[in-house]
Design a protein around this motif. Structure first.
Motif, PDB file in Angstrom:
ATOM      1  N   ILE A  57      68.177 -83.890 -60.440  1.00  0.00           N
ATOM      2  CA  ILE A  57      69.044 -82.829 -60.779  1.00  0.00           C
ATOM      3  C   ILE A  57      68.470 -81.745 -61.441  1.00  0.00           C
ATOM      4  N   ALA A  58      67.692 -82.148 -62.388  1.00  0.00           N
ATOM      5  CA  ALA A  58      67.258 -80.996 -63.369  1.00  0.00           C
ATOM      6  C   ALA A  58      66.240 -80.255 -62.650  1.00  0.00           C
ATOM      7  N   ALA A  59      65.537 -80.798 -61.501  1.00  0.00           N
ATOM      8  CA  ALA A  59      64.652 -79.888 -60.823  1.00  0.00           C
ATOM      9  C   ALA A  59      65.473 -79.059 -59.878  1.00  0.00           C
ATOM     10  N   ALA A  60      66.428 -79.550 -59.313  1.00  0.00           N
ATOM     11  CA  ALA A  60      67.363 -78.824 -58.352  1.00  0.00           C
ATOM     12  C   ALA A  60      68.085 -77.680 -59.092  1.00  0.00           C
ATOM     13  N   LEU A  61      68.349 -77.844 -60.391  1.00  0.00           N
ATOM     14  CA  LEU A  61      69.315 -76.923 -61.273  1.00  0.00           C
ATOM     15  C   LEU A  61      68.261 -75.631 -61.294  1.00  0.00           C
ATOM     16  N   TYR A  62      67.086 -75.932 -61.597  1.00  0.00           N
ATOM     17  CA  TYR A  62      66.047 -74.869 -61.845  1.00  0.00           C
ATOM     18  C   TYR A  62      65.712 -74.244 -60.613  1.00  0.00           C
ATOM     19  N   LEU A 112      62.583 -88.962 -54.795  1.00  0.00           N
ATOM     20  CA  LEU A 112      62.576 -87.572 -55.367  1.00  0.00           C
ATOM     21  C   LEU A 112      62.974 -86.837 -54.110  1.00  0.00           C
ATOM     22  N   LEU A 113      62.556 -86.917 -52.913  1.00  0.00           N
ATOM     23  CA  LEU A 113      62.555 -86.243 -51.891  1.00  0.00           C
ATOM     24  C   LEU A 113      64.109 -86.334 -51.318  1.00  0.00           C
ATOM     25  N   LEU A 114      64.541 -87.269 -51.348  1.00  0.00           N
ATOM     26  CA  LEU A 114      66.104 -87.602 -50.799  1.00  0.00           C
ATOM     27  C   LEU A 114      66.960 -86.749 -51.819  1.00  0.00           C
ATOM     28  N   LEU A 115      66.912 -87.091 -52.976  1.00  0.00           N
ATOM     29  CA  LEU A 115      67.943 -86.664 -54.076  1.00  0.00           C
ATOM     30  C   LEU A 115      67.824 -85.092 -54.404  1.00  0.00           C
ATOM     31  N   PHE A 116      66.439 -84.724 -54.588  1.00  0.00           N
ATOM     32  CA  PHE A 116      66.436 -83.291 -54.760  1.00  0.00           C
ATOM     33  C   PHE A 116      66.782 -82.448 -53.639  1.00  0.00           C
ATOM     34  N   ALA A 117      66.383 -82.589 -52.157  1.00  0.00           N
ATOM     35  CA  ALA A 117      66.737 -81.892 -51.119  1.00  0.00           C
ATOM     36  C   ALA A 117      68.510 -81.829 -51.101  1.00  0.00           C
ATOM     37  N   ASN A 118      69.002 -83.293 -51.209  1.00  0.00           N
ATOM     38  CA  ASN A 118      70.495 -83.254 -51.191  1.00  0.00           C
ATOM     39  C   ASN A 118      71.256 -82.267 -52.434  1.00  0.00           C
ATOM     40  N   THR A 119      70.495 -82.311 -53.584  1.00  0.00           N
ATOM     41  CA  THR A 119      70.965 -81.516 -54.721  1.00  0.00           C
ATOM     42  C   THR A 119      71.085 -80.115 -54.354  1.00  0.00           C
ATOM     43  N   VAL A 120      69.962 -79.872 -53.979  1.00  0.00           N
ATOM     44  CA  VAL A 120      69.549 -78.167 -53.622  1.00  0.00           C
ATOM     45  C   VAL A 120      70.690 -77.763 -52.716  1.00  0.00           C
ATOM     46  N   THR A 121      70.948 -78.690 -51.484  1.00  0.00           N
ATOM     47  CA  THR A 121      71.630 -78.164 -50.360  1.00  0.00           C
ATOM     48  C   THR A 121      73.250 -78.276 -50.864  1.00  0.00           C
ATOM     49  N   GLY A 122      73.376 -78.986 -51.583  1.00  0.00           N
ATOM     50  CA  GLY A 122      74.892 -79.139 -52.387  1.00  0.00           C
ATOM     51  C   GLY A 122      75.203 -77.930 -53.045  1.00  0.00           C
ATOM     52  N   LEU A 123      74.121 -77.695 -53.955  1.00  0.00           N
ATOM     53  CA  LEU A 123      74.470 -76.382 -54.856  1.00  0.00           C
ATOM     54  C   LEU A 123      74.559 -75.151 -54.246  1.00  0.00           C
ATOM     55  N   ARG A 124      73.977 -75.005 -53.246  1.00  0.00           N
ATOM     56  CA  ARG A 124      73.932 -73.841 -52.322  1.00  0.00           C
ATOM     57  C   ARG A 124      75.067 -73.710 -51.187  1.00  0.00           C
ATOM     58  N   ALA A 125      75.814 -74.944 -51.136  1.00  0.00           N
ATOM     59  CA  ALA A 125      76.869 -75.057 -50.245  1.00  0.00           C
ATOM     60  C   ALA A 125      78.181 -74.525 -50.610  1.00  0.00           C
TER      61      ALA A 125
END
Length: 232
Positions: A57-62, A112-125
Protein backbone atom coordinates in the motif's frame (compact mmCIF):
# COMPACT_ATOMS: atom_id res chain seq x y z
CA UNK A 1 8.16 -22.20 19.04
CA UNK A 2 10.03 -25.51 18.79
CA UNK A 3 9.04 -28.89 17.45
CA UNK A 4 10.20 -32.35 18.45
CA UNK A 5 12.82 -33.81 16.14
CA UNK A 6 10.79 -37.00 15.72
CA UNK A 7 7.09 -36.40 15.23
CA UNK A 8 6.15 -39.87 13.97
CA UNK A 9 5.88 -42.12 17.03
CA UNK A 10 6.54 -45.79 16.68
CA UNK A 11 3.19 -47.50 17.19
CA UNK A 12 4.05 -51.12 17.70
CA UNK A 13 0.79 -52.06 19.39
CA UNK A 14 -2.44 -53.23 17.74
CA UNK A 15 -4.04 -49.77 17.81
CA UNK A 16 -2.21 -48.55 14.69
CA UNK A 17 -0.42 -51.55 13.26
CA UNK A 18 -1.36 -52.16 9.62
CA UNK A 19 -3.91 -49.33 9.49
CA UNK A 20 -4.13 -46.95 6.53
CA UNK A 21 -5.34 -44.19 8.84
CA UNK A 22 -4.87 -44.27 12.61
CA UNK A 23 -7.04 -42.01 14.76
CA UNK A 24 -5.00 -43.00 17.82
CA UNK A 25 -1.94 -41.29 16.29
CA UNK A 26 -3.95 -38.11 15.65
CA UNK A 27 -5.21 -38.05 19.22
CA UNK A 28 -1.79 -38.80 20.70
CA UNK A 29 -0.06 -36.09 18.65
CA UNK A 30 -2.68 -33.35 18.38
CA UNK A 31 -1.56 -31.20 21.31
CA UNK A 32 2.16 -31.93 21.06
CA UNK A 33 2.68 -31.75 17.27
CA UNK A 34 -0.34 -30.94 15.09
CA UNK A 35 -1.93 -28.07 17.03
CA UNK A 36 1.38 -26.18 17.59
CA UNK A 37 2.24 -26.59 13.89
CA UNK A 38 -1.21 -25.33 12.86
CA UNK A 39 -1.00 -22.30 15.15
CA UNK A 40 2.47 -21.44 13.90
CA UNK A 41 1.30 -21.81 10.30
CA UNK A 42 -1.54 -19.36 10.98
CA UNK A 43 0.51 -16.62 12.59
CA UNK A 44 3.37 -16.84 10.09
CA UNK A 45 0.88 -16.59 7.22
CA UNK A 46 -0.94 -13.69 8.86
CA UNK A 47 2.29 -11.77 9.50
CA UNK A 48 3.55 -12.32 5.95
CA UNK A 49 0.32 -10.98 4.43
CA UNK A 50 0.24 -8.07 6.89
CA UNK A 51 3.84 -7.06 6.14
CA UNK A 52 3.24 -7.44 2.42
CA UNK A 53 0.07 -5.34 2.64
CA UNK A 54 1.78 -2.49 4.50
CA UNK A 55 4.71 -2.44 2.05
CA UNK A 56 2.45 -2.73 -1.01
CA UNK A 57 0.00 0.00 0.00
CA UNK A 58 2.82 2.40 0.85
CA UNK A 59 4.54 1.62 -2.46
CA UNK A 60 1.29 1.95 -4.42
CA UNK A 61 0.47 5.33 -2.87
CA UNK A 62 3.86 6.58 -4.00
CA UNK A 63 3.67 4.83 -7.39
CA UNK A 64 0.42 6.48 -8.51
CA UNK A 65 2.31 9.79 -8.59
CA UNK A 66 5.65 8.47 -9.81
CA UNK A 67 5.52 6.19 -12.84
CA UNK A 68 9.25 5.44 -12.64
CA UNK A 69 8.79 3.96 -9.16
CA UNK A 70 5.84 1.86 -10.28
CA UNK A 71 7.88 0.28 -13.06
CA UNK A 72 10.82 -0.42 -10.76
CA UNK A 73 8.75 -1.85 -7.92
CA UNK A 74 6.65 -3.94 -10.31
CA UNK A 75 9.82 -5.38 -11.83
CA UNK A 76 11.17 -6.29 -8.40
CA UNK A 77 7.87 -7.80 -7.23
CA UNK A 78 7.54 -9.78 -10.46
CA UNK A 79 11.08 -11.12 -10.10
CA UNK A 80 10.44 -12.24 -6.51
CA UNK A 81 7.17 -13.89 -7.50
CA UNK A 82 8.74 -15.87 -10.35
CA UNK A 83 11.62 -17.32 -8.28
CA UNK A 84 10.80 -20.95 -7.34
CA UNK A 85 9.80 -21.09 -3.67
CA UNK A 86 12.32 -23.71 -2.53
CA UNK A 87 15.19 -21.94 -4.30
CA UNK A 88 14.11 -18.62 -2.80
CA UNK A 89 14.16 -19.96 0.76
CA UNK A 90 17.50 -21.71 0.22
CA UNK A 91 19.07 -18.52 -1.13
CA UNK A 92 17.84 -16.60 1.92
CA UNK A 93 19.41 -18.98 4.45
CA UNK A 94 23.03 -17.71 4.11
CA UNK A 95 21.74 -14.17 4.67
CA UNK A 96 19.09 -14.57 7.36
CA UNK A 97 19.88 -18.02 8.80
CA UNK A 98 17.77 -21.07 9.57
CA UNK A 99 14.94 -19.35 11.42
CA UNK A 100 11.34 -18.26 11.09
CA UNK A 101 12.49 -14.84 9.91
CA UNK A 102 13.73 -16.45 6.70
CA UNK A 103 10.29 -17.90 6.08
CA UNK A 104 8.59 -14.57 6.82
CA UNK A 105 10.83 -12.62 4.46
CA UNK A 106 10.34 -15.13 1.66
CA UNK A 107 6.57 -15.32 2.06
CA UNK A 108 6.27 -11.53 2.28
CA UNK A 109 8.17 -11.26 -1.00
CA UNK A 110 5.64 -13.51 -2.70
CA UNK A 111 2.73 -11.27 -1.66
CA UNK A 112 4.13 -8.03 -3.10
CA UNK A 113 3.19 -8.51 -6.74
CA UNK A 114 -0.38 -9.54 -5.91
CA UNK A 115 -1.02 -6.78 -3.41
CA UNK A 116 0.87 -3.98 -5.17
CA UNK A 117 -0.73 -4.55 -8.57
CA UNK A 118 -4.24 -4.75 -7.12
CA UNK A 119 -3.72 -1.65 -5.01
CA UNK A 120 -2.43 0.44 -7.93
CA UNK A 121 -5.27 -0.78 -10.12
CA UNK A 122 -7.80 0.12 -7.45
CA UNK A 123 -6.33 3.58 -6.85
CA UNK A 124 -6.50 4.37 -10.55
CA UNK A 125 -10.01 3.02 -10.97
CA UNK A 126 -11.67 5.97 -9.20
CA UNK A 127 -14.09 7.66 -11.66
CA UNK A 128 -12.73 10.98 -13.00
CA UNK A 129 -15.98 12.73 -12.09
CA UNK A 130 -15.54 11.64 -8.48
CA UNK A 131 -12.02 13.04 -8.40
CA UNK A 132 -13.28 16.27 -10.00
CA UNK A 133 -16.06 16.56 -7.43
CA UNK A 134 -13.55 16.10 -4.60
CA UNK A 135 -11.33 18.79 -6.12
CA UNK A 136 -14.34 21.08 -6.40
CA UNK A 137 -15.04 20.62 -2.69
CA UNK A 138 -11.58 21.96 -1.92
CA UNK A 139 -9.89 18.71 -0.95
CA UNK A 140 -6.11 18.70 -1.27
CA UNK A 141 -4.27 16.15 -3.39
CA UNK A 142 -3.47 14.03 -0.34
CA UNK A 143 -7.03 14.25 0.94
CA UNK A 144 -8.34 13.05 -2.42
CA UNK A 145 -5.89 10.16 -2.31
CA UNK A 146 -6.67 9.01 1.22
CA UNK A 147 -10.36 9.94 1.50
CA UNK A 148 -11.55 9.12 -2.01
CA UNK A 149 -9.17 6.94 -4.03
CA UNK A 150 -7.99 4.61 -1.26
CA UNK A 151 -11.51 3.76 0.02
CA UNK A 152 -12.69 3.15 -3.55
CA UNK A 153 -9.70 0.87 -4.08
CA UNK A 154 -10.72 -1.42 -1.20
CA UNK A 155 -12.53 -4.03 -3.38
CA UNK A 156 -9.43 -4.44 -5.53
CA UNK A 157 -7.14 -4.53 -2.48
CA UNK A 158 -9.30 -7.18 -0.79
CA UNK A 159 -9.23 -9.29 -3.95
CA UNK A 160 -5.43 -9.18 -3.80
CA UNK A 161 -5.44 -10.10 -0.12
CA UNK A 162 -7.65 -13.10 -0.85
CA UNK A 163 -5.21 -14.48 -3.41
CA UNK A 164 -2.18 -13.63 -1.28
CA UNK A 165 -3.56 -15.43 1.79
CA UNK A 166 -4.13 -18.71 -0.03
CA UNK A 167 -0.77 -18.42 -1.82
CA UNK A 168 1.13 -17.85 1.43
CA UNK A 169 -0.58 -20.74 3.23
CA UNK A 170 0.40 -23.13 0.44
CA UNK A 171 3.97 -21.85 0.04
CA UNK A 172 4.61 -22.05 3.77
CA UNK A 173 4.40 -25.83 3.60
CA UNK A 174 7.24 -25.77 1.04
CA UNK A 175 9.34 -23.60 3.37
CA UNK A 176 9.48 -26.49 5.86
CA UNK A 177 11.92 -28.21 3.52
CA UNK A 178 14.43 -25.54 4.58
CA UNK A 179 13.27 -24.25 7.98
CA UNK A 180 11.11 -26.30 10.34
CA UNK A 181 7.99 -24.18 10.61
CA UNK A 182 4.25 -24.68 10.30
CA UNK A 183 2.36 -27.68 8.99
CA UNK A 184 5.08 -28.49 6.49
CA UNK A 185 7.26 -29.90 9.29
CA UNK A 186 5.00 -32.85 10.26
CA UNK A 187 3.99 -33.22 6.60
CA UNK A 188 7.52 -33.79 5.33
CA UNK A 189 8.39 -35.93 8.37
CA UNK A 190 5.43 -38.14 7.49
CA UNK A 191 6.59 -38.24 3.86
CA UNK A 192 10.09 -39.34 4.84
CA UNK A 193 8.64 -42.05 7.06
CA UNK A 194 6.01 -43.06 4.46
CA UNK A 195 3.41 -42.57 7.18
CA UNK A 196 -0.03 -42.22 5.53
CA UNK A 197 -1.83 -41.02 8.67
CA UNK A 198 0.58 -38.11 9.08
CA UNK A 199 0.42 -37.24 5.38
CA UNK A 200 -3.38 -37.26 5.27
CA UNK A 201 -3.84 -35.39 8.55
CA UNK A 202 -1.39 -32.56 7.88
CA UNK A 203 -2.46 -32.30 4.24
CA UNK A 204 -6.11 -31.96 5.20
CA UNK A 205 -5.24 -29.41 7.90
CA UNK A 206 -3.41 -27.27 5.34
CA UNK A 207 -6.32 -27.49 2.89
CA UNK A 208 -8.86 -26.72 5.60
CA UNK A 209 -6.80 -23.74 6.77
CA UNK A 210 -6.70 -22.31 3.23
CA UNK A 211 -10.46 -22.76 2.79
CA UNK A 212 -11.30 -21.21 6.16
CA UNK A 213 -8.91 -18.30 5.61
CA UNK A 214 -10.41 -17.64 2.17
CA UNK A 215 -13.93 -17.66 3.61
CA UNK A 216 -12.90 -15.24 6.38
CA UNK A 217 -11.35 -12.83 3.87
CA UNK A 218 -14.54 -12.95 1.78
CA UNK A 219 -16.60 -12.05 4.85
CA UNK A 220 -14.17 -9.26 5.73
CA UNK A 221 -14.44 -7.96 2.17
CA UNK A 222 -18.22 -7.81 2.48
CA UNK A 223 -17.86 -5.97 5.78
CA UNK A 224 -15.46 -3.27 4.58
CA UNK A 225 -17.04 -2.80 1.13
CA UNK A 226 -20.81 -2.83 1.77
CA UNK A 227 -21.48 -0.61 -1.25
CA UNK A 228 -20.26 -3.37 -3.59
CA UNK A 229 -22.87 -5.75 -2.24
CA UNK A 230 -25.54 -3.02 -2.40
CA UNK A 231 -24.92 -2.53 -6.14
CA UNK A 232 -25.57 -6.22 -6.69
Amino acid sequence: MSFPTQVIPNFSGPNCAGQFFCWDWVGANWFSVLQPALIQHIWISALAVLFGLVISIAAALYAVRNSWFEKGFSALATFLYTVPALAFFLLMVPITGLNVGTVLIGLTGYTLLLLFANTVTGLRAAPPETIAAADGMGLTRNQVLFKVQLPLALPSIMAGIRIAVVTVISLETVAAQVVQAGLGTPLFNAQRNVFTTGLITTGLLAIALALVADALVVQLQKLVTPWVQARR
